[in-house]
Structure formats: structure tokens, C-alpha cells
Design an enzyme around this catalytic site. Structure first.
Site, PDB file in Angstrom:
ATOM      1  N   LYS A 205       6.969  -2.062 -20.789  1.00 55.59           N
ATOM      2  CA  LYS A 205       6.180  -3.243 -20.384  1.00 55.59           C
ATOM      3  C   LYS A 205       4.893  -3.318 -21.203  1.00 55.59           C
ATOM      4  O   LYS A 205       4.580  -4.343 -21.804  1.00 55.59           O
ATOM      5  CB  LYS A 205       5.849  -3.159 -18.888  1.00 55.59           C
ATOM      6  CG  LYS A 205       4.809  -4.183 -18.452  1.00 55.59           C
ATOM      7  CD  LYS A 205       4.436  -4.033 -17.000  1.00 55.59           C
ATOM      8  CE  LYS A 205       3.403  -2.982 -16.707  1.00 55.59           C
ATOM      9  NZ  LYS A 205       2.000  -3.356 -16.972  1.00 55.59           N
ATOM     10  N   ASN A 206       4.156  -2.202 -21.227  1.00 54.53           N
ATOM     11  CA  ASN A 206       2.865  -2.239 -21.915  1.00 54.53           C
ATOM     12  C   ASN A 206       3.022  -2.351 -23.432  1.00 54.53           C
ATOM     13  O   ASN A 206       2.093  -2.781 -24.119  1.00 54.53           O
ATOM     14  CB  ASN A 206       2.029  -1.000 -21.557  1.00 54.53           C
ATOM     15  CG  ASN A 206       1.566  -1.047 -20.112  1.00 54.53           C
ATOM     16  OD1 ASN A 206       1.660  -2.085 -19.459  1.00 54.53           O
ATOM     17  ND2 ASN A 206       1.068   0.072 -19.610  1.00 54.53           N
TER      18      ASN A 206
ATOM     19  N   CYS B 240      -9.542  -5.798  -9.618  1.00 52.76           N
ATOM     20  CA  CYS B 240      -8.146  -5.398  -9.562  1.00 52.76           C
ATOM     21  C   CYS B 240      -7.962  -4.757  -8.196  1.00 52.76           C
ATOM     22  O   CYS B 240      -8.937  -4.367  -7.563  1.00 52.76           O
ATOM     23  CB  CYS B 240      -7.935  -4.420 -10.706  1.00 52.76           C
ATOM     24  SG  CYS B 240      -6.484  -3.454 -10.592  1.00 52.76           S
TER      25      CYS B 240
ATOM     26  N   ARG C  61     -12.323  -3.123 -13.135  1.00 52.35           N
ATOM     27  CA  ARG C  61     -11.739  -2.747 -14.437  1.00 52.35           C
ATOM     28  C   ARG C  61     -12.454  -3.578 -15.490  1.00 52.35           C
ATOM     29  O   ARG C  61     -12.047  -4.692 -15.799  1.00 52.35           O
ATOM     30  CB  ARG C  61     -10.229  -3.023 -14.449  1.00 52.35           C
ATOM     31  CG  ARG C  61      -9.455  -2.043 -13.588  1.00 52.35           C
ATOM     32  CD  ARG C  61      -7.990  -2.346 -13.560  1.00 52.35           C
ATOM     33  NE  ARG C  61      -7.302  -1.981 -14.775  1.00 52.35           N
ATOM     34  CZ  ARG C  61      -6.007  -2.213 -14.975  1.00 52.35           C
ATOM     35  NH1 ARG C  61      -5.292  -2.802 -14.050  1.00 52.35           N
ATOM     36  NH2 ARG C  61      -5.426  -1.869 -16.108  1.00 52.35           N
TER      37      ARG C  61
ATOM     38  N   ASP D 132      -0.625   6.005 -14.687  1.00 51.51           N
ATOM     39  CA  ASP D 132       0.460   5.169 -14.157  1.00 51.51           C
ATOM     40  C   ASP D 132       1.572   5.966 -13.475  1.00 51.51           C
ATOM     41  O   ASP D 132       2.507   5.363 -12.948  1.00 51.51           O
ATOM     42  CB  ASP D 132       1.056   4.299 -15.282  1.00 51.51           C
ATOM     43  CG  ASP D 132       0.136   3.155 -15.666  1.00 51.51           C
ATOM     44  OD1 ASP D 132      -0.856   2.919 -14.944  1.00 51.51           O
ATOM     45  OD2 ASP D 132       0.404   2.483 -16.677  1.00 51.51           O
TER      46      ASP D 132
ATOM     47  N   ARG E  43       6.691  -6.945 -11.350  1.00 52.93           N
ATOM     48  CA  ARG E  43       5.831  -7.118 -12.533  1.00 52.93           C
ATOM     49  C   ARG E  43       6.207  -6.127 -13.632  1.00 52.93           C
ATOM     50  O   ARG E  43       6.062  -6.427 -14.810  1.00 52.93           O
ATOM     51  CB  ARG E  43       4.360  -6.866 -12.156  1.00 52.93           C
ATOM     52  CG  ARG E  43       3.742  -7.967 -11.358  1.00 52.93           C
ATOM     53  CD  ARG E  43       2.262  -7.705 -11.195  1.00 52.93           C
ATOM     54  NE  ARG E  43       1.629  -7.554 -12.516  1.00 52.93           N
ATOM     55  CZ  ARG E  43       0.361  -7.289 -12.709  1.00 52.93           C
ATOM     56  NH1 ARG E  43      -0.446  -7.140 -11.683  1.00 52.93           N
ATOM     57  NH2 ARG E  43      -0.132  -7.161 -13.922  1.00 52.93           N
TER      58      ARG E  43
HETATM   59  C1  UD1 Z   1      -3.666   0.019 -19.845  1.00 51.47           C
HETATM   60  C2  UD1 Z   1      -2.303  -0.165 -19.237  1.00 51.47           C
HETATM   61  C3  UD1 Z   1      -2.282   0.340 -17.803  1.00 51.47           C
HETATM   62  C4  UD1 Z   1      -2.794   1.775 -17.728  1.00 51.47           C
HETATM   63  C5  UD1 Z   1      -4.129   1.917 -18.451  1.00 51.47           C
HETATM   64  C6  UD1 Z   1      -4.589   3.361 -18.565  1.00 51.47           C
HETATM   65  C7  UD1 Z   1      -1.497  -2.129 -20.380  1.00 51.47           C
HETATM   66  C8  UD1 Z   1      -1.131  -3.565 -20.292  1.00 51.47           C
HETATM   67  N1  UD1 Z   1      -1.988  -1.577 -19.255  1.00 51.47           N
HETATM   68  O1  UD1 Z   1      -4.569  -0.772 -19.099  1.00 51.47           O
HETATM   69  O2  UD1 Z   1      -0.938   0.283 -17.322  1.00 51.47           O
HETATM   70  O3  UD1 Z   1      -2.969   2.151 -16.381  1.00 51.47           O
HETATM   71  O4  UD1 Z   1      -4.029   1.398 -19.791  1.00 51.47           O
HETATM   72  O5  UD1 Z   1      -3.662   4.098 -19.253  1.00 51.47           O
HETATM   73  O6  UD1 Z   1      -1.313  -1.505 -21.405  1.00 51.47           O
HETATM   74  N2  UD1 Z   1     -12.700   0.676 -19.490  1.00 51.47           N
HETATM   75  C9  UD1 Z   1     -14.039   0.365 -19.613  1.00 51.47           C
HETATM   76  N3  UD1 Z   1     -14.387  -0.748 -20.335  1.00 51.47           N
HETATM   77  C10 UD1 Z   1     -13.465  -1.537 -20.947  1.00 51.47           C
HETATM   78  C11 UD1 Z   1     -12.109  -1.215 -20.833  1.00 51.47           C
HETATM   79  C12 UD1 Z   1     -11.746  -0.097 -20.093  1.00 51.47           C
HETATM   80  O7  UD1 Z   1     -14.882   1.060 -19.066  1.00 51.47           O
HETATM   81  O8  UD1 Z   1     -13.858  -2.511 -21.593  1.00 51.47           O
HETATM   82  C13 UD1 Z   1     -12.285   1.867 -18.731  1.00 51.47           C
HETATM   83  C14 UD1 Z   1     -11.449   1.527 -17.483  1.00 51.47           C
HETATM   84  O9  UD1 Z   1     -12.259   1.198 -16.381  1.00 51.47           O
HETATM   85  C15 UD1 Z   1     -10.658   2.794 -17.296  1.00 51.47           C
HETATM   86  C16 UD1 Z   1     -10.450   3.301 -18.721  1.00 51.47           C
HETATM   87  O10 UD1 Z   1     -11.398   2.621 -19.523  1.00 51.47           O
HETATM   88  O11 UD1 Z   1     -11.422   3.742 -16.584  1.00 51.47           O
HETATM   89  C17 UD1 Z   1      -9.074   3.068 -19.273  1.00 51.47           C
HETATM   90  O12 UD1 Z   1      -8.739   1.701 -19.159  1.00 51.47           O
HETATM   91  P1  UD1 Z   1      -7.870   0.981 -20.272  1.00 51.47           P
HETATM   92  O13 UD1 Z   1      -7.244   2.010 -21.122  1.00 51.47           O
HETATM   93  O14 UD1 Z   1      -8.666  -0.071 -20.919  1.00 51.47           O
HETATM   94  O15 UD1 Z   1      -6.742   0.279 -19.394  1.00 51.47           O
HETATM   95  P2  UD1 Z   1      -6.020  -1.084 -19.704  1.00 51.47           P
HETATM   96  O16 UD1 Z   1      -5.910  -1.286 -21.178  1.00 51.47           O
HETATM   97  O17 UD1 Z   1      -6.600  -2.168 -18.869  1.00 51.47           O
END
Ligand code: UD1
Length: 440
Positions: free
Chosen positions: A42-43, A136, A141, A324, A416
Site C-alpha cells: 500500500k505505502n 489522526c 501527525r 505498523d 484502506r
Molecule cells: C508512513 C506510512 C505509515 C507509517 C509511518 C511510519 C505511508 C503512506 N504511511 O507515514 O504507514 O506508520 O510512515 O513508518 O507511507 N514527523 C514529524 N514531522 C513531519 C513528518 C513526520 O515530526 O513533518 C514525525 C511523525 O510525527 C512521526 C515520525 O515523524 O513521529 C514518522 O512519521 P512519518 O515517517 O512521516 O510517517 P508518514 O510518512 O506519515
């Protein structure tokens, strides 16, 4: 003709699934046995799809999972004038006719990965307007790293009416350090940097296989990227990219979910179409619980005869244990005789499944970002509510081993991210039925 047929059926599927409130009824106690085909990630798909914004033309993305988040991304891209058709697991995209640079709230609120369109849009068209995703189910997030990265690349980023607006004549390469190794921010900035002028360095970049897969696709499209598979990505911007066909990687989270399900039911299950390398940390942990594993090419055979041994788990960025699978592991450890600590270092509040598992008889205490499980308590069927994708997976797994009947409500969350989960589980011998609850 063929395309019309496919499109009609795709739209029908979308309508049938629209906001329904289906539930699962699970009778616990069956051992899982047999083979199961693991779908495309999915991701992975959610990263490869927006990459098509970067170059006009036609794309064929194989091994695309046919599930709700992919439909949401298709609808978002279609709303921008990109043609998307999903025929079973073959996704055809034509990005020649992009006419809008906007991702509306309606799409983004359904799926945060919609935010991925921001980087490619501003890189190719010099402007983008993307709704902020908001919160979320399990807490905040943020997207600050995505925005800081684009600003470093020279975009003028403003926030108005809940929308992020980014503008730049042409992005300019820069050095970007991610304070947190974010998957989404790495993907967004990486896509943007491919068309920037000059070189970009992303340090502390995410190492997740889905990001590596995206980088590989970008290279095939003509991007110049060094350091793929490491946390230091070096991108030399190019004037333009070209469309390519690509095959998506297998879903390591779906694979882990089925392995845990097999272990919980003391079953014997062989997964097909997996990349065992992507699952290294999870396989090691499963072995610690007493599972026997046999890896053969793209297949993994799991056999489990006893109750699992208690094994603590701490989530981390790749190649650590993915957040996950935290919820599924927690369900697994309900069967272990002992006290087990499950720590989520990625999302500190991601424990919405805990109160629902407690309704089944589980003994779990939450202290900050740690769930402490007192395992081997009697679990009995009850009605439980899904709150998010992986929480729903953990409730289904628990339902497979509880005494009696478990009803899992709001399973649109599971739709999803898991393709045909009930038919895959049924084929393995589980008793799980979807009950359609139409709203009208
Ligand atoms: C992606 C995955 C999700 C998975 C997550 C962590 C997809 C579509 N989703 O989500 O399934 O659970 O990686 O492996 O690929 N953070 C910040 N600032 C930002 C962005 C992130 O502080 O601008 C923090 C988040 O709060 C979290 C950490 O970084 O603590 C990791 O998040 P991130 O890797 O960005 O997750 P997603 O890309 O949203």
C-alpha cells in the site's frame, strides 16, 4: 471498449464501498493452514502514484493493491486531470492532462498520503495548493518537515484557509537535514528535488523500502540520485523526466500481519510474493517467540506449535520494527505467559486498539508510549470497534483466537490497507464473514 468496461467497474466498486459500515463476524479457534499471496505494498503504491505528476505521459504500475487508499489516491489524481484506471492489480495512469494543482480537503482528510502530491506539483508546475491533513485517530501527525524541506528548496510556502500553498519559479537544490527520519517528508522532498536546479542533499532520509522503491522509479524516469538505500540521498536536478512502467514491491506489513495470524492460531502458513529481506527484524522477533521459519526465495513458511514465548517489542525506523505492526504484535502477546513491554517510539499514542482488546478480556496497561501486557488471560468474543487501519488488524487477529464470536465494527479502516483480507483468511481456514450494513 475495454477501458470503458474497466472504468465502469472501477467506479461501481468505488460506489459499492462508499462509506459503508460493514462489520466482520469471526468465530475464534481455527488453525490457519495453507498458502497466501501477499499483495503489493500500500505505502509503495501511494508513493509511486504521485511520482507520475513529475513527467507527462502513460505509466503502467504492476502489483498495485486494489484497496481503498489506492482508490482515494486515484480519485485525487483524477480530480487534478490525471487519468487513472485500476484493472485488478494493474494500474494505468496518464498524467498528460493535468489541469489542476490542488488537493482538496475532501481527499486529504481521508488519507494523509495525499500530501505526497505537494512536492511533485510545485517542482513541475511551480505551484500547488494542498489541504493540511489535520489530526489522526491516534494523535498529531505534523507535516512541518515536508514544508521546511520545500522552503529550503526555495518554495514560498504559505498557509491559508487550512491549505498549504507553495510557489516557486524553479526549485533550487539545497542541503536538507530531517530532524526526524520521516517517510513522507523524504518522499515529498525527494520527488521535488529531482526537477530542482542543482544538487540537493537529504540527510537522515528515511530508509523504508517504499522510499527506496520510489527512488528507483525516479532513477528509471531519468532522475539522478545517489545513496539510494542509505540515509544520505544526493540528488542532481534534471530539466525533465520521462514516464516509465514499474512494479510495486510486496507489502511487508500485510506479510507480517499474516505471519502473526498464523503464529497466533498455531498454524502452518506459507506466504507467497514477499521480500523476506524487508522483514528481517520481524522474522527474528517471530523466531524468538518460538515460530519455525523457512525462507525460500520470495516465499516464507511459518510453523508454530505452542503458545508464544513472551517477547518485548520496540518500534523504530527501518530496518527496525515497523510501528505498523505494533498493534498486531500486541494482540499476539496476549497469548504469551508473562509480562511483555511493547514500546512505540514512532507514534507515542498509537494504542487505540488497547481498550477494544480489553473488551475481549486482555490485561494491558499503558504508561506513556509503552503498553504492558499481562498475557495468557482468557479471551472471549465481544463486539469491538476499529479506530484505524492497524488497530483493526489487531482486533481481527485477536478474534481468530478468542472463545466464541467476535464482531469487529467499522472495518472500512481495514479496507484502506488490506486487499481482500477476509477471503485470504477464509482460504486459510479462518471463520470470518463480512456483514454488509448499508446506511440507506
Ligand atoms: C508512513 C506510512 C505509515 C507509517 C509511518 C511510519 C505511508 C503512506 N504511511 O507515514 O504507514 O506508520 O510512515 O513508518 O507511507 N514527523 C514529524 N514531522 C513531519 C513528518 C513526520 O515530526 O513533518 C514525525 C511523525 O510525527 C512521526 C515520525 O515523524 O513521529 C514518522 O512519521 P512519518 O515517517 O512521516 O510517517 P508518514 O510518512 O506519515
Amino acid at each position: 471498449m475495454l477501458f470503458d468496461f474497466i472504468r465502469t467497474n472501477f467506479v461501481k466498486t468505488l460506489l459499492t464501498n462508499k462509506d459503508n459500515m460493514d462489520k466482520f463476524i469471526i468465530e475464534g479457534g481455527n488453525k490457519l493452514k495453507g498458502r497466501v499471496h501477499i499483495s503489493g505494498a500500500k505505502n509503495g503504491a501511494l508513493a509511486l502514484m504521485p511520482a507520475t505528476i513529475l513527467a507527462p505521459g502513460t505509466y503502467h504500475q504492476k502489483n498495485t493493491p486494489n484497496l481503498r487508499d489506492v482508490w482515494t489516491m486515484s480519485r485525487l489524481l483524477s480530480s487534478m486531470g490525471i487519468f487513472c484506471e485500476l484493472n485488478e492489480n494493474d494500474l494505468f495512469i496518464d498524467s498528460s492532462g493535468i489541469s489542476s494543482f490542488e488537493a482538496p480537503y475532501d481527499h486529504v482528510k481521508k488519507m494523509r498520503a495525499s500530501f505526497y502530491v505537494l512536492g511533485p506539483l510545485v517542482a513541475r508546475f511551480g505551484e500547488a495548493r494542498v489541504s493540511l491533513p489535520g489530526g489522526c485517530a491516534w494523535g498529531p501527525r505534523p507535516v512541518d518537515l515536508h514544508l521546511k524541506g520545500l522552503e529550503k528548496l526555495g518554495a514560498e510556502v504559505t498557509l491559508e484557509g487550512g491549505y498549504v500553498q507553495a510557489k516557486a519559479k524553479r526549485l533550487i537544490g539545497a542541503k536538507i537535514h530531517l530532524d526526524v527520519s520521516s517517510v513522507g517528508a523524504t518522499g515529498n522532498i525527494l520527488m521535488a528535488a529531482t526537477l530542482a536546479e542543482g544538487s540537493t542533499l537529504i540527510s537522515n532520509a528515511a530508509l523504508e523500502p517504499e522510499i527506496t522503491a520510489l527512488a528507483r522509479m525516479l532513477v528509471k524516469m531519468g532522475a539522478k540520485i545517489n545513496g539510494i538505500g542509505t540515509n544520505l540521498l544526493e540528488i542532481e536536478g534534471v530539466g525533465e523526466l520521462h514516464p516509465v512502467d514499474e512494479e510495486n514491491i510486496p507489502d511487508r506489513i500485510e506479510a507480517a500481519t499474516f505471519l502473526i495470524a498464523a503464529a497466533m492460531t498455531k498454524g502452518t502458513v506459507e506466504l507467497e510474493n514477499v521480500n523476506p529481506y524487508h522483514l528481517t527484524s520481524v522474522l527474528t522477533k517471530l523466531e524468538e517467540t518460538g515460530c519455525k521459519l523457512d525462507v525460500n526465495g520470495n516465499n516464507i513458511l511459518l510453523e508454530m506449535e505452542d503458545e508464544p514465548l513472551p517477547v518485548d517489542l520496540t518500534t523504530a525506523v527501518y530496518p527496525g520494527i515497523p510501528t505498523d505492526i505494533q498493534a498486531q504484535w500486541l494482540a499476539y502477546m496476549l497469548l504469551a505467559n508473562g509480562t511483555i513491554k511493547i514500546t512505540d517510539n514512532i507514534y507515542q499514542d498509537r494504542f487505540k486498539h488497547v481498550p477494544e482488546l480489553q473488551r475481549l478480556g486482555a490485561s494491558i496497561e499503558i504508561i506513556e508510549n509503552i503498553a504492558i501486557v499481562n498475557g495468557a488471560k482468557r479471551l472471549s468474543g465481544a463486539t469491538v470497534m476499529s479506530s484505524d487501519l492497524r488497530a483493526s488488524a489487531s482486533l481481527i487477529l485477536a478474534g481468530l483466537v478468542t472463545e466464541g464470536k467476535t464482531e469487529v465494527l467499522r472495518i472500512y479502516h481495514i479496507d484502506r490497507g488490506y486487499e481482500n483480507i477476509e477471503s485470504k483468511l477464509t482460504k486459510l481456514g479462518a471463520s470470518i464473514h463480512r456483514v454488509k450494513t448499508e446506511l440507506f
